[in-house]
Design a protein around this motif. Structure first.
Motif, PDB file in Angstrom:
ATOM      1  N   GLN A  45      68.777  55.866  62.905  1.00 46.05           N
ATOM      2  CA  GLN A  45      69.122  55.064  61.741  1.00 46.05           C
ATOM      3  C   GLN A  45      68.583  53.657  61.933  1.00 46.05           C
ATOM      4  OE1 GLN A  45      73.228  55.398  60.505  1.00 46.05           O
ATOM      5  NE2 GLN A  45      73.239  57.605  60.783  1.00 46.05           N
ATOM      6  N   PRO A  87      77.587  66.597  63.523  1.00 44.68           N
ATOM      7  CA  PRO A  87      76.645  66.566  62.399  1.00 44.68           C
ATOM      8  C   PRO A  87      77.056  67.471  61.253  1.00 44.68           C
ATOM      9  CG  PRO A  87      75.771  67.906  64.164  1.00 44.68           C
ATOM     10  CD  PRO A  87      77.029  67.290  64.678  1.00 44.68           C
ATOM     11  N   ASN A 113      77.359  62.455  51.386  1.00 45.76           N
ATOM     12  CA  ASN A 113      77.158  63.458  52.430  1.00 45.76           C
ATOM     13  C   ASN A 113      77.929  63.066  53.673  1.00 45.76           C
ATOM     14  OD1 ASN A 113      75.874  65.753  53.568  1.00 45.76           O
ATOM     15  ND2 ASN A 113      74.461  64.389  54.629  1.00 45.76           N
ATOM     16  N   ARG A 135      76.365  59.875  68.068  1.00 44.46           N
ATOM     17  CA  ARG A 135      76.303  60.559  66.788  1.00 44.46           C
ATOM     18  C   ARG A 135      77.571  61.368  66.575  1.00 44.46           C
ATOM     19  NH1 ARG A 135      72.440  65.565  65.806  1.00 44.46           N
ATOM     20  NH2 ARG A 135      74.238  66.509  66.819  1.00 44.46           N
ATOM     21  N   GLN A 176      77.772  58.101  53.625  1.00 44.23           N
ATOM     22  CA  GLN A 176      76.346  58.399  53.729  1.00 44.23           C
ATOM     23  C   GLN A 176      75.899  59.133  52.470  1.00 44.23           C
ATOM     24  OE1 GLN A 176      74.695  61.551  56.592  1.00 44.23           O
ATOM     25  NE2 GLN A 176      74.215  59.618  57.638  1.00 44.23           N
ATOM     26  N   PHE A 180      72.905  56.316  71.514  1.00 46.49           N
ATOM     27  CA  PHE A 180      71.997  55.281  71.039  1.00 46.49           C
ATOM     28  C   PHE A 180      72.436  53.917  71.584  1.00 46.49           C
ATOM     29  CE2 PHE A 180      70.004  57.788  67.613  1.00 46.49           C
ATOM     30  CZ  PHE A 180      70.912  58.825  67.509  1.00 46.49           C
ATOM     31  N   PRO A 204      80.253  48.159  64.068  1.00 48.95           N
ATOM     32  CA  PRO A 204      80.175  48.710  62.715  1.00 48.95           C
ATOM     33  C   PRO A 204      81.013  49.977  62.573  1.00 48.95           C
ATOM     34  CG  PRO A 204      77.994  48.146  63.544  1.00 48.95           C
ATOM     35  CD  PRO A 204      78.935  48.040  64.705  1.00 48.95           C
ATOM     36  N   ILE A 228      68.552  62.154  73.437  1.00 49.49           N
ATOM     37  CA  ILE A 228      68.863  63.386  72.725  1.00 49.49           C
ATOM     38  C   ILE A 228      68.920  64.538  73.717  1.00 49.49           C
ATOM     39  CG2 ILE A 228      68.142  64.962  70.891  1.00 49.49           C
ATOM     40  CD1 ILE A 228      68.998  62.178  69.931  1.00 49.49           C
ATOM     41  N   PHE A 279      80.300  53.573  66.766  1.00 49.67           N
ATOM     42  CA  PHE A 279      79.903  52.466  67.635  1.00 49.67           C
ATOM     43  C   PHE A 279      81.023  52.037  68.558  1.00 49.67           C
ATOM     44  CE2 PHE A 279      75.779  51.069  66.065  1.00 49.67           C
ATOM     45  CZ  PHE A 279      75.705  51.698  64.831  1.00 49.67           C
ATOM     46  N   THR A 307      67.876  59.299  53.392  1.00 53.13           N
ATOM     47  CA  THR A 307      69.293  59.223  53.753  1.00 53.13           C
ATOM     48  C   THR A 307      69.671  57.766  53.979  1.00 53.13           C
ATOM     49  OG1 THR A 307      69.192  61.392  54.813  1.00 53.13           O
ATOM     50  CG2 THR A 307      71.045  59.973  55.388  1.00 53.13           C
ATOM     51  N   GLY A 350      72.548  64.872  57.787  1.00 54.05           N
ATOM     52  CA  GLY A 350      72.586  63.584  58.451  1.00 54.05           C
ATOM     53  C   GLY A 350      73.962  63.394  59.038  1.00 54.05           C
ATOM     54  N   THR A 351      74.158  62.256  59.646  1.00 55.71           N
ATOM     55  CA  THR A 351      75.440  62.072  60.290  1.00 55.71           C
ATOM     56  C   THR A 351      75.707  60.611  60.545  1.00 55.71           C
ATOM     57  OG1 THR A 351      76.827  62.857  62.085  1.00 55.71           O
ATOM     58  CG2 THR A 351      74.579  62.264  62.630  1.00 55.71           C
ATOM     59  N   ALA A 352      76.961  60.292  60.730  1.00 55.64           N
ATOM     60  CA  ALA A 352      77.369  58.920  61.002  1.00 55.64           C
ATOM     61  C   ALA A 352      77.180  58.598  62.473  1.00 55.64           C
ATOM     62  CB  ALA A 352      78.832  58.745  60.631  1.00 55.64           C
ATOM     63  N   LEU A 353      77.073  57.336  62.752  1.00 58.20           N
ATOM     64  CA  LEU A 353      77.127  56.839  64.118  1.00 58.20           C
ATOM     65  C   LEU A 353      78.490  56.220  64.354  1.00 58.20           C
ATOM     66  CD1 LEU A 353      73.639  55.119  64.477  1.00 58.20           C
ATOM     67  CD2 LEU A 353      74.364  57.304  65.444  1.00 58.20           C
ATOM     68  N   PHE A 394      81.639  53.308  59.994  1.00 58.07           N
ATOM     69  CA  PHE A 394      80.983  54.125  58.983  1.00 58.07           C
ATOM     70  C   PHE A 394      81.816  54.192  57.709  1.00 58.07           C
ATOM     71  CE2 PHE A 394      78.368  57.360  57.264  1.00 58.07           C
ATOM     72  CZ  PHE A 394      79.145  58.435  56.861  1.00 58.07           C
ATOM     73  N   LYS A 441      67.272  55.892  72.442  1.00 55.85           N
ATOM     74  CA  LYS A 441      68.226  56.976  72.235  1.00 55.85           C
ATOM     75  C   LYS A 441      68.020  58.075  73.257  1.00 55.85           C
ATOM     76  CE  LYS A 441      65.353  59.394  68.817  1.00 55.85           C
ATOM     77  NZ  LYS A 441      65.233  59.771  67.381  1.00 55.85           N
ATOM     78  N   GLU A 491      68.160  62.064  63.924  1.00 56.26           N
ATOM     79  CA  GLU A 491      67.319  60.979  63.425  1.00 56.26           C
ATOM     80  C   GLU A 491      67.894  59.627  63.827  1.00 56.26           C
ATOM     81  OE1 GLU A 491      69.429  62.679  61.708  1.00 56.26           O
ATOM     82  OE2 GLU A 491      70.503  61.432  60.316  1.00 56.26           O
ATOM     83  N   TYR A 543      77.801  50.814  56.501  1.00 56.23           N
ATOM     84  CA  TYR A 543      78.758  50.478  57.542  1.00 56.23           C
ATOM     85  C   TYR A 543      79.392  49.122  57.226  1.00 56.23           C
ATOM     86  CZ  TYR A 543      76.529  54.095  60.416  1.00 56.23           C
ATOM     87  OH  TYR A 543      76.033  55.285  60.895  1.00 56.23           O
ATOM     88  N   TYR A 554      74.508  62.829  71.593  1.00 56.12           N
ATOM     89  CA  TYR A 554      73.332  62.106  71.108  1.00 56.12           C
ATOM     90  C   TYR A 554      73.719  60.627  71.113  1.00 56.12           C
ATOM     91  CZ  TYR A 554      71.504  66.603  69.465  1.00 56.12           C
ATOM     92  OH  TYR A 554      71.039  67.890  69.378  1.00 56.12           O
TER      93      TYR A 554
END
Lengths: 114, 116
Positions: free
Chosen positions: A103, B97, A55, B94, A48, B34, A43, B51, B106, A31, B101-104, A45, B49, A101, A35, B32
């Motif tokens: 990044q 989702p 995605n 996060r 992805q 970070f 940053p 979770i 900020f 994946t 996967g997924t975007a962060l 997004f 992080k 997960e 950004y 979630y």
């Protein structure tokens, strides 16, 4: 070092041109996320890619497009460059199949549009 | 919509003193969270992080963060600051989702300056 690489490190373009930025993901990661970090900002997004398909996409116009290749490396293409596209472009790779997960980011490509 | 806020643009501490960089969050569902650090002309480095589980999360370089659900905060801390900790710190959450996967999302970042 994360193992995520990006090229080139710096780039200067003029308005209206097109640019391609490249990213190699960390081994085992399928994946890749892109950004845009404008000066003095966090940053944002762009989109992805997971297993070669888009995605998820942020609030960026269609002139921002991408690809992911079978080896999971990725490209970000920007057409019709505008002055506001000047920024640090970051890619991040992550491990497959885990929603939480982490990044891991590459060093970025700094783009200046004149 | 998911969001994080970093209320301080800059934090100044003396070397050897404890440091705190603040972050508050707004999420739908379980957060979630970070923390990343960015040195000049470098990409973002992952610090830690949250979770689930213990509210105190330990990360890289001696950093830790405390998750507080009632105050919707996730402050970054270190007991004894080093000059080399001077950098730009980002809190992230996060996004909701999707399948793989997924975007962060900020915050705008907090510049930490540690003086000797």
């Amino acid at each position: 070092e994360t193992g995520v690489t990006q090229s080139p490190t710096h780039l200067i373009k003029t308005r209206g041109q097109q640019v391609t930025l490249r990213c190699s993901s960390q081994s085992g990661h399928n994946t890749v996320s892109w950004y845009q970090q404008a000066l003095g900002q966090g940053p944002q997004f762009i989109f992805q890619y997971y297993r070669e398909e888009e995605n998820g996409r942020g609030n960026f116009p269609p002139r921002f497009s991408g690809l992911q290749f079978p080896n999971y490396s990725s490209e970000l293409n920007v057409n019709a460059l505008e002055l506001d596209d000047s920024a640090l472009y970051l890619c991040a790779s992550s491990q497959p199949g885990r929603a939480q997960e982490t990044q891991y980011f590459g060093p970025g490509t700094r783009l200046l549009v004149l | 919509a998911q969001s994080v806020a970093q209320p301080e643009d800059q934090v100044n501490v003396a070397e050897g003193n404890p440091l705190t960089v603040k972050c508050t969050y707004s999420v739908s569902g379980n957060p979630y969270l970070f923390w990343y650090v960015q040195y000049p002309n470098r990409g973002l480095q992952f610090l830690l992080k949250y979770i689930t589980g213990d509210n105190l999360v330990k990360g890289s370089y001696g950093f830790e963060a405390e998750f507080n659900k009632s105050q919707t905060s996730f402050h970054l801390k270190k007991p004894s600051a080093l000059v080399s900790d001077s950098a730009l710190y980002f809190c992230a959450v996060r996004d909701i989702p999707n399948q793989a996967g997924t975007a962060l999302i900020f915050g705008k970042g907090t510049t930490l300056s540690v003086s000797s």
